[in-house]
Design an enzyme around this catalytic site. Structure first.
Site, mmCIF file in Angstrom:
data_model
loop_
_atom_site.group_PDB
_atom_site.id
_atom_site.type_symbol
_atom_site.label_atom_id
_atom_site.label_comp_id
_atom_site.label_asym_id
_atom_site.label_seq_id
_atom_site.Cartn_x
_atom_site.Cartn_y
_atom_site.Cartn_z
ATOM 1 N N LYS A 304 -41.426 12.010 100.170
ATOM 2 C CA LYS A 304 -40.890 12.316 101.496
ATOM 3 C C LYS A 304 -39.405 12.690 101.392
ATOM 4 O O LYS A 304 -38.737 12.260 100.462
ATOM 5 C CB LYS A 304 -40.998 11.075 102.398
ATOM 6 C CG LYS A 304 -42.402 10.728 102.842
ATOM 7 C CD LYS A 304 -42.391 9.509 103.759
ATOM 8 C CE LYS A 304 -43.792 9.110 104.186
ATOM 9 N NZ LYS A 304 -44.480 10.117 104.994
ATOM 10 N N ARG A 378 -55.162 6.831 104.522
ATOM 11 C CA ARG A 378 -56.617 7.048 104.629
ATOM 12 C C ARG A 378 -57.347 6.587 103.383
ATOM 13 O O ARG A 378 -58.514 6.223 103.438
ATOM 14 C CB ARG A 378 -56.871 8.530 104.944
ATOM 15 C CG ARG A 378 -56.361 9.465 103.906
ATOM 16 C CD ARG A 378 -56.237 10.897 104.414
ATOM 17 N NE ARG A 378 -55.078 11.086 105.291
ATOM 18 C CZ ARG A 378 -54.789 12.218 105.923
ATOM 19 N NH1 ARG A 378 -55.583 13.262 105.786
ATOM 20 N NH2 ARG A 378 -53.730 12.323 106.693
#
Ligand code: BES
Ligand code: ZN
Ligand code: ZN
Length: 527
Positions: A304, A378
């Protein structure tokens, strides 16, 4: 020391356990006529006032009606939500000072009371006032249900009182001089049992919402997967709640390939927290709650940007909500069977970290090519949902700070709600109305599933197409839920922290504890 962990040792002063008694406001109920009670500051609630009529609120002392009239005439107060007017040395109805708090539309229900409670606490904090009574009747008589109003008020008071100062060094002299509101009396002419119970319910819901906030606010070096798991265990002591923790070795034995893949890049061991509560009849299928417990997400190799990366300590807020909700459900002895599951790990860039293109095998045997290591939530939820499905539940709810896309779509106002089961959607909306935690239904369809098909594996962890990032993430999660099981997913990436622009009972900056109250309300609906 809670955990022998080099990360944690950095915080020599770190507290071992959150002390509820040190952080909560003491709220007591007292049966008395308000004029006979006598207090330093009296808080009185007022509904919206009509400018074209004389102020004459029923059952309110004439002196208070007069003060309201005065404020209304001057345009200082009209009973709107979050509005206050403070009369110092008013010396009426046995009180020195009077604080009027606007209720807004009481038809809004519990939420109006929650906001009003927080408005009062914030105003009193500014005035450095310590001896306070609330005229509870002035609140409840405006609501359809006195119990709901009382519950909301208590929640609002306790939620607005939350502060996170664990890691600030204390100035003892200053602390001694500082006048701090620590106790509030709620005074009412009659106190039926339902109102007393509602007060207790509000206390429990706020206590565990604040605990979830504390989990979230704690820096990642004080809230590693193993520490989060330890807290879940410690907090469950004395409650009818079974907590089982799977360590790395157990996760390997149990084929939890998603959690292990994400954990590879970190020196911190992952954990899987299993909380089981059996308050319902024997044989009743459990309600399952699953929460993402990513204690820090730097994105992994698909790293990120630096700006605001610190906020990724909040990436475990879904897990925090599940732990706190299970504790609250057990405290309330709800007559329902519930399982809470929290896969917990860090997502970092160590030498063993998963690389884009790597393939993993989830617990249910499905293979996933990891095309972006930042779509890690996920992957850990995949294993947890597979495990949840094996428990033969009647329903599965998952919650996670899953996608940046939901922040773009819904901001910090609504939690994104994904489910193909419309009855379940309606049930969640109903619960959310009671708790004030807004949800908005988003689509999840076979087309979204199609976008998540893999090229070299069964699935890909990112979409093959542009956009719909939150819906495709939800479609991915569905692939790990057993055939035919009712399932709803709540994406809290926008609502988990920094929401005080809208909610006055939320901290200015920091975790909101979102979904604790809605999950408890949902569990109740299956009791
Ligand atoms: N934890 C983030 C989601 C997130 C982002 C929460 C911003 C709150 C604020 C999640 O693990 C993530 O990084 N998701 C990616 C997925 C993408 C790579 C498909 C995202 O949303 O950018
Ligand atoms: Zn990520
Ligand atoms: Zn994440």
């Amino acid at each position: 020391m809670l955990v022998n962990d080099s990360n944690y040792k950095l915080l020599a002063h770190c507290i071992e356990q959150r002390r509820e008694d040190e952080v909560a406001m003491k709220i007591s109920l007292k049966k008395s006529r308000i004029s006979q009670h006598g207090c330093h500051t009296l808080v009185v609630f007022a509904p919206p006032l009509a400018t074209d009529k004389k102020v004459n609120l029923k059952k309110l002392d004439p002196s208070l009606n007069m003060l309201l009239q005065e404020a209304l005439n001057e345009g200082a107060f009209s009973g709107r939500k979050k509005e206050i007017v403070f009369y110092r040395h008013a010396k009426v109805v046995g009180a020195t000072h009077i604080l009027f708090v606007g209720l807004g539309d009481p038809k809004i229900g519990t939420e109006a009371a929650r906001v009003a409670g927080a408005t009062a606490v914030l105003a009193l904090r500014g005035q450095k006032i310590t001896n306070v009574a609330f005229d509870l009747d002035s609140l409840t008589r405006n609501f359809k249900d006195a119990a709901h109003a009382t519950q909301g008020l208590v929640e609002g008071i306790q939620l607005a009182s939350y502060e996170f100062n664990d890691h600030k060094s204390k100035n003892k002299d200053k602390a001694k001089d500082e006048k701090k509101l620590t106790e509030i009396l709620l005074v009412a002419e009659s106190l039926p049992k339902v109102v007393e119970n509602a007060k207790e319910l509000g206390e429990v819901l706020a206590e565990y919402t604040n605990l979830a906030r504390w989990f979230g606010d704690s820096p990642a070096n004080a809230m590693t997967p193993s520490i989060l798991a330890k807290h879940a265990q410690q907090k469950a002591k004395g409650l009818p709640l079974k907590v089982t923790i799977w360590d790395k070795a157990r996760l390997e034995k149990e084929n939890m390939g998603g959690i292990l893949a994400v954990a590879q890049g970190s020196s911190q061991e992952p954990r899987f927290i299993i909380m089981e509560y059996n308050g319902g009849p024997k044989g009743q299928k459990p309600v399952c709650f699953v929460g993402k417990g990513l204690t820090f997400d730097c994105g992994g190799i698909s790293i990120k940007p630096a700006a605001n990366m610190d906020e990724m300590k909040y990436d475990m807020c879904g897990g925090a909500a599940v732990v706190a909700a299970l504790l609250a459900i057990a405290r309330l002895r709800l007559k329902v069977n519930v399982i809470g599951l929290v896969p917990s790990t860090e997502n970092l860039v160590g030498p063993e970290a998963v690389k884009p293109g790597d393939v993993m095998v989830a617990r249910n045997g499905k293979t996933v090519e990891i095309l972006n290591t930042d779509a890690e939530g996920r992957l850990i939820l995949a294993d947890a949902l597979s495990y949840a499905s094996e428990q033969k539940p009647q329903v599965i709810f998952s919650t996670a700070t899953l996608t940046g896309a939901i922040v773009v779509a819904l901001g910090n106002i609504h939690t994104g709600l994904f489910s193909r089961d419309q009855k379940l959607v309606e049930r969640i909306k109903k619960a959310s109305h009671v708790t004030g935690e807004l949800v908005w239904q988003m689509p999840v369809t076979d087309d979204h599933v199609e976008d998540m098909k893999g090229y070299h594996a069964d699935l890909s962890n990112i979409s093959n197409n542009k956009g719909a990032g939150s819906a495709t993430a939800a479609a991915f999660l569905e692939q790990f839920v057993g055939e035919g099981l009712p399932f709803a997913h709540l994406d809290i990436a926008g609502t988990a922290w920094n929401v005080s622009n809208r909610l006055n009972y939320a901290p200015k900056k920091g975790a909101q504890g979102v979904m604790v109250r809605t999950f408890v309300e949902l569990a109740k609906s299956f009791a």
